[in-house]
Design a protein around this motif. Structure first.
Motif, mmCIF file in Angstrom:
data_model
loop_
_atom_site.group_PDB
_atom_site.id
_atom_site.type_symbol
_atom_site.label_atom_id
_atom_site.label_comp_id
_atom_site.label_asym_id
_atom_site.label_seq_id
_atom_site.Cartn_x
_atom_site.Cartn_y
_atom_site.Cartn_z
ATOM 1 N N PHE A 564 1.086 -1.125 0.180
ATOM 2 C CA PHE A 564 0.435 -0.084 -0.234
ATOM 3 C C PHE A 564 0.931 1.026 0.145
ATOM 4 O O PHE A 564 2.165 1.220 0.145
ATOM 5 C CB PHE A 564 -1.125 0.048 1.077
ATOM 6 C CG PHE A 564 -1.844 -1.121 1.467
ATOM 7 C CD1 PHE A 564 -3.508 -1.134 1.008
ATOM 8 C CD2 PHE A 564 -1.060 -2.337 2.645
ATOM 9 C CE1 PHE A 564 -3.796 -2.270 0.931
ATOM 10 C CE2 PHE A 564 -2.161 -3.305 2.114
ATOM 11 C CZ PHE A 564 -3.455 -3.076 1.593
ATOM 12 N N LEU A 566 1.228 4.866 2.068
ATOM 13 C CA LEU A 566 0.626 6.479 3.408
ATOM 14 C C LEU A 566 1.111 7.288 2.474
ATOM 15 O O LEU A 566 2.392 7.794 2.288
ATOM 16 C CB LEU A 566 1.255 5.173 4.392
ATOM 17 C CG LEU A 566 1.003 6.794 5.329
ATOM 18 C CD1 LEU A 566 -0.349 6.745 6.138
ATOM 19 C CD2 LEU A 566 1.478 6.775 6.355
ATOM 20 N N GLN A 571 -4.205 7.431 7.347
ATOM 21 C CA GLN A 571 -4.879 6.377 6.729
ATOM 22 C C GLN A 571 -5.541 5.529 7.739
ATOM 23 O O GLN A 571 -4.643 4.961 8.240
ATOM 24 C CB GLN A 571 -3.926 6.980 5.484
ATOM 25 C CG GLN A 571 -4.478 6.573 4.255
ATOM 26 C CD GLN A 571 -3.598 7.176 3.312
ATOM 27 O OE1 GLN A 571 -2.411 7.801 3.746
ATOM 28 N NE2 GLN A 571 -3.971 6.744 2.216
ATOM 29 N N GLN A 572 -6.719 4.617 6.763
ATOM 30 C CA GLN A 572 -6.956 3.705 7.269
ATOM 31 C C GLN A 572 -7.027 2.778 5.477
ATOM 32 O O GLN A 572 -7.227 3.106 4.588
ATOM 33 C CB GLN A 572 -8.606 3.575 7.918
ATOM 34 C CG GLN A 572 -9.290 2.584 8.493
ATOM 35 C CD GLN A 572 -10.465 2.540 8.830
ATOM 36 O OE1 GLN A 572 -11.037 2.071 8.085
ATOM 37 N NE2 GLN A 572 -9.901 2.178 10.716
ATOM 38 N N PHE A 573 -6.481 1.637 5.908
ATOM 39 C CA PHE A 573 -6.326 0.202 4.335
ATOM 40 C C PHE A 573 -6.832 -0.235 5.155
ATOM 41 O O PHE A 573 -6.899 -0.938 6.142
ATOM 42 C CB PHE A 573 -5.209 -0.334 4.493
ATOM 43 C CG PHE A 573 -3.669 1.633 4.226
ATOM 44 C CD1 PHE A 573 -3.683 2.045 2.746
ATOM 45 C CD2 PHE A 573 -3.211 2.628 5.559
ATOM 46 C CE1 PHE A 573 -2.957 2.751 2.582
ATOM 47 C CE2 PHE A 573 -2.862 3.059 5.073
ATOM 48 C CZ PHE A 573 -1.936 3.598 3.923
#
Length: 871
Positions: A564, A566, A571-573
């Motif tokens: 991913f 950032l 931040q949410q994943f």
């Protein structure tokens, strides 16, 4: 460039802290003048505690922009004819320089020449030699040319001079502790060491022994004629073209360097050395050491040809120079230096054949070798861009360990280097590429080295190996035999990958600091875990980072991974793992240069140790369990399992923890048999020695016969641990006899075993032995021995306290290694009741110029001052 070493081993820090605590219980009488000076220093300590004030004061001292030096002339060729005055420690030289104006017309020539006597300065032309008028003010020569020279013109000048390198010596830096440029070692021949001459040119110190344009953005060919006593060997850049016997007991050697390199990379070494001949393909790869270390050097440097082959292959650029020599000298002012075709190393690499069994110097050897590409073949155009040399050399250590020892070893080295940078970052955070600095020596720090290497690691992991190494190849080919700045590196990566990488280079190379990441994993939906990451670094001083990162988990023993990016403060994943997962790993491989904070507990680390296929993750788990949960009753099984781990460092850590927790020993099934097997057969000698220490704690009587046998082991790690284990057991009635069998040993691992026994049992008449051993130790060996030396004489005053105090004071005053000076300072505290010792320790503190050493001295002084001033 010079190899950066961790200045204080972890053991040293523990010793320092323990010394602080031990100082708090004693009360001594001091005179009023001493108290006044102590009060002043204590106030300075308290003032210095405010880092913000310190940082502002530092910024106020920073003056000019330090860009690339303006090139009025191009230096094309340097020819030197040198001889040496050992009595005065001078260089008698004649230099012939060939130059041309770089672009603009020139009517005067300015050369760097530090602390010379200039005897002649002339212009060489077809019609003859014409004296030139010149002005000289100790650092630069300004010669007035007879006409205006254009860019199409070439001129040749000759300078006869005497160089006096001992005049106006500088303070140097953490990496280079002195700035004389050229060093006479034991010139009188009276000391207990060989007579040598060697040079150390970086940053701009070669102009202490020959006139030049002393700047990294200059490149020239060179030749050096060295007239020396015929018993000495000379080693220099390039190829030895001839040796001429002069008939007066001297010989003139002619060295030719016909490929261009920067002036700071020119080097000369003179002395009596054994030559070990080796090669890679058709390239000479020789090693030079003192005769007694000849067999050891064959082991220490044996991997060099393989390193050259490996680096040539991964870079796609064959080793570019005529030959590669490595020489070990005395009293070197750095760890090592990568002069073109000739790397010079500190004397710690002087190992005899037995010591070389446990040689751990491949990192420094790889570091200096990699510079032959990154630093010598392609050179930073200014010291502001130093990371273009040092970050690559630092990262070469990882590359070599990964290739030769495996990824686990490389990752452990990577994390260790990251910790070196993070430790420095608590007091210093600056741009990696920094044009505003007070002195170029400031650039030789853990930012340029350790942080730079970690940045390259992240770039490699983000782009992949194929793109990373193809980009390095393009960079090297495009800029061969030239100088570069950081944008050249970025453009090379962009050319190969087709990506805009400004975001990466701006945040990592051109900004200070690093991310601080707080993260939480939400396991409420096992099929779709949620990872929340917050960047908590101070955004007023540090960027908001764009960070590609990986998460991983294990499904039926198979490792799964997703990547991913950032790029927000919080931040949410959604992991979208589909199959239920109980344990998610964020940056399992420890690739990110960052501080990470999370609420992982004991159960998480037990699971991490049990399932991770990455050695560095298992290492982190075991380290966290030992550090934070060591008193838990259910860890014996985990640490027992760690004894079987394929990664040697984990086995070693497990042994250390088991030694601290005797209560675990009954719970680990088959522990004693496993320990004996490890002591006998483990492939890593450090693990063998740790196993011996645990056996000594478990049943010293039972294993005393084994200790006697292991004392004869080839490895000093093993022999030293066995000797120590045997001498610690009071039931061994022949300890005095056994100790005396080993008194002629020189290795510090054997010496400290003997020293500890002599101290613990108050063995008298060993004062001469301690003095003799102290005299023959240096570097880290001296550092480790100093504490025992001080303890023996403070506990046995009849053995000669006064002489011991003077030796400690002399080492604290003169030793070039800062950590050794601190150890001597520490040992003096054992004599604080003696007349004059307080004044000596205060003098050492007040005269100490190294900030790190001074800070460690504070560990001793502060509690002592508190007690004296506030009884």
């Amino acid at each position: 460039m010079p190899f950066m070493r961790i200045e204080y081993p972890k053991l040293g820090i523990l010793l320092l802290l323990s010394m602080v605590l031990s100082c708090q219980g004693s009360k001594k009488m001091v005179d009023n003048d001493a108290v006044d000076s102590l009060e002043t220093i204590q106030r300075e300590f308290k003032a210095a505690e405010d880092y913000e004030i310190f940082a502002r004061n530092l910024e106020s001292r920073i003056s000019d922009y330090k860009g690339s030096r303006t090139r009025d002339f191009d230096l094309l060729h340097t020819a030197l004819d040198l001889s040496f005055d050992y009595k005065n420690e001078w260089v008698k030289g004649e230099a012939v320089l060939t130059l041309k104006p770089h672009f603009f017309s020139q009517y005067e020539l300015v050369l760097d020449a530090q602390d010379f006597d200039i005897h002649e300065f002339s212009l060489l032309e077809d019609k003859g030699e014409t004296p030139l008028n010149y002005r000289y003010e100790t650092q630069k020569i300004v010669a007035f040319l007879p006409k205006v020279y254009e860019a199409t013109d070439t001129l040749t000048v000759k300078i006869k001079y005497t160089a006096k390198p001992n005049e106006s010596p500088g303070g140097g830096s953490a990496a280079i502790t002195d700035t004389k440029g050229l060093y006479f070692i034991n010139a009188s021949g009276n000391e207990n060491k060989p007579v040598q001459i060697w040079t150390q040119g970086e940053t701009e110190h070669n102009s202490k022994w020959f006139p030049t344009l002393d700047t990294p953005n200059e490149k020239a060919t060179q030749e050096i004629r060295l007239t020396v006593d015929q018993k000495y060997r000379t080693i220099s850049n390039g190829v030895l073209k001839s040796k001429i016997q002069n008939g007066d007991g001297t010989r003139t050697d002619h060295w030719v360097m016909d490929l261009p390199h920067s002036p700071y990379l020119a080097a000369v070494v003179i002395g009596e050395f054994a030559e070990i001949v080796d090669k890679w393909e058709d390239t000479q790869v020789n090693y030079y050491v003192e005769k007694e270390f000849e067999e050891g050097a064959k082991k220490v440097f044996q991997n060099t040809p393989e390193m050259i082959a490996f680096f040539s292959e991964i870079l796609g650029v064959k080793y570019p120079w005529q030959k590669y020599d490595q020489v070990v000298v005395r009293d070197f002012v750095s760890g090592a230096m990568e002069n073109t075709t000739l790397s010079v190393f500190m004397e710690a690499l002087n190992l005899d054949a037995r010591e070389a069994i446990d040689s751990e110097w491949d990192g420094i050897i790889a570091h200096e070798l990699f510079h032959q590409w990154f630093g010598n073949y392609v050179t930073t155009e200014s010291w502001a861009n130093l990371a273009l040399n040092e970050a690559f050399a630092n990262y070469s250590e990882y590359l070599w360990y990964e290739y030769k020892e495996g990824r686990d070893d490389a990752d452990l080295h990577h994390v260790s280097e990251m910790e070196v940078y993070l430790d420095e970052s608590t007091e210093k955070q600056v741009d990696l590429i920094r044009f505003y600095h007070e002195d170029s020596e400031e650039m030789f720090d853990s930012h340029s080295y350790a942080k730079g290497g970690r940045i390259l690691h992240m770039l490699r992991r983000h782009l992949g190996d194929e793109a990373f190494f193809k980009s390095l190849n393009h960079y090297l080919v495009q800029h061969a035999f030239s100088t570069v700045e950081v944008h050249d590196l970025r453009l090379a990566f962009e050319k190969v990958t087709g990506q805009d990488l400004n975001w990466f280079f701006n945040q990592w190379f051109l900004n200070a600091g690093h991310p601080i990441l707080e993260y939480v994993v939400d396991y409420s939906q096992p099929e779709n875990l949620l990872l929340t990451i917050t960047q908590t670094q101070d955004l007023k001083k540090t960027p908001l980072y764009k960070i590609p990162f990986k998460v991983s988990w294990y499904q039926e023993g198979e490792r799964q991974e997703k990547e991913f990016v950032l790029d927000k403060k919080k931040q949410q994943f959604a992991i979208e793992n589909q199959t239920p997962v109980k344990t998610l790993f964020f940056d399992e491989a420890k690739e990110l240069l960052s501080e990470k904070k999370s609420a992982r507990g004991k159960a998480h680390f037990i699971t991490q140790f049990g399932i991770s296929e990455l050695g560095i993750a298992r290492y982190e788990a075991l380290d966290s369990l030992g550090s934070n949960y060591a008193e838990a009753e259910d860890l014996a099984k985990t640490f027992g399992a760690a004894l079987q781990d394929p990664f040697w460092s984990i086995r070693e850590m497990a042994l250390m923890q088991i030694a601290k927790h005797p209560e675990w020993q009954m719970e680990i099934i088959g522990l004693e048999a496993r320990l004996l097997e490890m002591a006998e057969n483990d492939p890593k000698n450090t693990v063998k020695s740790a196993a011996i220490e645990v056996l000594a704690a478990l049943d010293p009587d039972k294993y005393s016969p084994s200790f006697l046998r292991w004392m004869q082991a080839p490895s000093y790690y093993v022999a030293g641990a066995a000797l120590s284990a045997y001498l610690e057991n009071e039931n061994n009635l022949n300890r005095r006899e056994i100790s005396e069998r080993f008194e002629q040993e020189k290795n510090v691992r054997m010496l400290v075993a003997l020293a500890e026994y002599y101290i613990e049992d108050s063995v008298d008449l060993k004062g001469d032995w301690f003095h003799e051993k102290l005299l023959n130790l240096s570097g880290q060996s001296l550092y480790y021995f100093l504490g025992y030396f001080g303890d023996y004489f403070s506990s046995m005053p009849s053995e000669g306290t006064a002489d011991a105090i003077e030796k400690l004071y002399a080492i604290g005053s003169k030793e070039k290694e800062n950590y050794v000076r601190v150890a001597a300072f520490q040992s003096l505290f054992g004599f604080i009741d003696e007349p004059g010792v307080l004044a000596k320790t205060m003098e050492l503190f007040q005269n100490e110029k190294d900030e790190l050493a001074k800070r460690y001295m504070e560990f001793y002084l502060t509690p002592y001052l508190d007690e004296k001033l506030n009884p």
